[in-house]
Design an enzyme around this catalytic site. Structure first.
Site, mmCIF file in Angstrom:
data_model
loop_
_atom_site.group_PDB
_atom_site.id
_atom_site.type_symbol
_atom_site.label_atom_id
_atom_site.label_comp_id
_atom_site.label_asym_id
_atom_site.label_seq_id
_atom_site.Cartn_x
_atom_site.Cartn_y
_atom_site.Cartn_z
ATOM 1 N N GLU A 264 23.643 27.269 -51.098
ATOM 2 C CA GLU A 264 23.723 25.823 -51.306
ATOM 3 C C GLU A 264 24.627 25.507 -52.512
ATOM 4 O O GLU A 264 25.321 24.494 -52.530
ATOM 5 C CB GLU A 264 22.331 25.211 -51.482
ATOM 6 N N HIS A 267 28.159 25.361 -51.333
ATOM 7 C CA HIS A 267 28.443 24.046 -50.745
ATOM 8 C C HIS A 267 28.722 23.039 -51.856
ATOM 9 O O HIS A 267 29.641 22.233 -51.779
ATOM 10 C CB HIS A 267 27.232 23.548 -49.955
HETATM 11 ZN ZN ZN Z 1 25.302 26.028 -45.268
#
Ligand code: ZN
Length: 498
Positions: A264, A267
């Site tokens: 995450e 991202h």
């Molecule tokens: Zn992902």
């Protein structure tokens, strides 16, 4: 250029509604009490409708028409032309959907997500099936309204991976499948790393500390984000400089939280890296879901599961969990790279991950085309698991109910995960060529050089380029699965000593 300024103001108003909606969504997944569900679905539906109506308003239509006149378009710079391209596409897709149908879709999905959570808790697909049937029906209606040439699935793929068709996707999958299924069997004959030292109790508090250290190591900006806990982790951007991440903790397995957090976090670096000139416009977004996923997979796997990274980060692990002092780094590195055909996608290793995706793609494409029905899914899921991975789930929670995506109406989304792995391998191969001594830098704790390279080549551009153009610009060629296959073979031949 007064008109362009007005247009950007209009887009900003639309973006504000979108961000408000994301705050509600984030709250629903993190803090909201269960009894609030019904009312929240209505509030969320209302905001979605307002957002939709503004996006498809006459005002947007007039701007789209004006800026698409060839003499006007020619007078714009490259970035503004890209903005017009993206907004035009978005507008034409959204305008194809009547407001009532769009709201019905949003409300249905919001309720279906809660329905999915309950069904998953009870491990009973039949509790979720009515929601899914309604969603599939809506998804088909949407595909017809969006329009497509060959396959209704194309209409949805376009939403997440602009420029990619079902046919191209099947072509990409073929060599991957051909290589991965037998390679998985070969690994079984290799020497399985020992992971005894990864079994035990790992305090959630300490795991959280480790997750925070990992985010700091990769350069996540905590003044523009935060970390929370949830069942099904995700990253979400609720506005410029508000890029949040979530993770989950398993008291018996520290790998789970650490790698989910790095994922995450990867991202988040993308969204934190957008050029500020893109803020409040649809260009402040990933080039595609697949490209977005390439950034998460790159930090989770190509970095997070590399020997170079652990040469640097191991001392931090030992500070948080001193017991690891007795374990050689090399052993730890091999242990976090164990390949094990498993039932759950989010915890799958690099070798088997894409096989999980192939299965989902196969099923949802058949479902959308009416070749199969929702009620057949649990059984078809078990069959495909056996074919690809050689393991069969014993219940629905470990099988067909494990992912939230279908309940969110995200059809055509799963392939992004696989494409992300492939993009990541190709991008990282280029980074290794362009950054002299990259692995040594990583081993010395310098992750900033790579992060800045990614920012310059990918992050700052946001959605300015479509995936095909971006890959050409960054790597000099179109997407090939060869880079991924080579990366996997080289890494795991060495880990499994074959
Ligand atoms: Zn992902």
């Amino acid at each position: 250029m007064e008109k362009l300024k007005e247009f950007k103001e209009h887009l900003k108003e639309i973006a504000k509604l979108d961000f408000a909606r994301w705050v509600l969504y984030w709250d629903q997944r993190i803090y909201m009490p269960p009894k609030a569900q019904e009312a929240r679905a209505e509030v969320y539906g209302k905001l979605s409708r307002m957002h939709h109506e503004m996006l498809v308003s006459l005002k947007t239509g007039e701007f789209v028409e004006h800026f698409n006149r060839s003499e006007v378009l020619k007078s714009l710079n490259e970035r503004d032309r890209a903005l017009i391209h993206v907004v035009t596409k978005l507008y034409r897709r959204r305008v194809a959907i009547p407001a009532d149908l769009y709201e019905r879709f949003q409300t249905t999905c919001s309720k279906a997500e809660s329905g999915w959570e309950k069904a998953r808790e009870k491990s009973n697909f039949d509790l979720f099936r009515p929601y899914l049937e309604e969603i599939v029906d809506l998804v088909r209606q949407f595909a017809d309204l969006y329009g497509y040439e060959e396959n209704p699935y194309d209409a949805w793929l376009e939403e997440f991976e602009p420029g990619m068709t079902t046919k191209e996707l099947k072509e990409i999958i073929k060599p991957l499948q051909k290589n991965l299924v037998p390679y998985l069997k070969r690994l079984k004959e290799g020497s399985r790393p020992n992971d005894d030292f990864l079994k035990g109790e790992f305090s959630v508090e300490k795991q959280k500390e480790l997750s925070l250290r990992a985010l700091r190591a990769i350069g996540y900006d905590f003044d523009a984000g935060r970390l929370n806990t949830t069942v099904h982790p995700f990253q979400i951007t609720m506005g410029p400089s508000d890029v949040r991440v979530t993770t989950r903790f398993d008291p018996n397995d520290l790998r789970s939280s650490l790698f989910l957090t790095l994922h995450e976090g990867g991202h988040a670096l993308y969204d934190q890296g957008f050029d500020s000139s893109l803020y409040w416009t649809p260009l402040a977004d990933g080039a595609s879901e697949g490209i977005h996923e390439s950034q998460s997979r790159l930090w989770e796997n190509l970095i997070g599961r590399s020997l170079s990274f652990w040469k640097f980060f191991y001392s931090q692990l030992v500070e948080v969990f001193p017991a690891f002092k007795a374990v050689p780094i090399e052993d730890f590195y091999r242990a976090v790279n164990i390949v094990e055909p498993s039932l759950i996608r989010v915890e799958a290793d690099e070798v088997t991950y894409n096989l999980h995706i192939m299965l989902r793609f196969e099923l949802e494409e058949a479902l959308l085309n009416g070749r199969i029905e929702a009620k057949q899914l649990p059984e078809l899921w078990r069959d495909a698991m056996d074919r690809y991975l050689g393991v069969i789930p014993q219940n629905d929670a470990q099988g067909v109910l494990q992912d939230v995506h279908w309940s969110s109406g995200y059809f055509g989304y799963f392939p992004s995960y696989m494409l992300g792995n492939l993009y990541a391998a190709q991008i990282f191969a280029t980074a290794k060529k362009e950054i002299v001594g990259l692995q040594d830098k990583i081993a010395a704790g310098d992750l900033a050089t790579l992060r800045e390279w990614l920012r310059e080549k990918i992050h700052k551009h946001g959605k300015t380029y479509e995936p095909k153009e971006l890959m050409e610009r960054v790597t000099g060629e179109k997407l090939k699965s060869d880079y991924f296959i080579d990366y996997i073979t080289e890494k795991y031949n060495s880990i499994y000593r074959i």
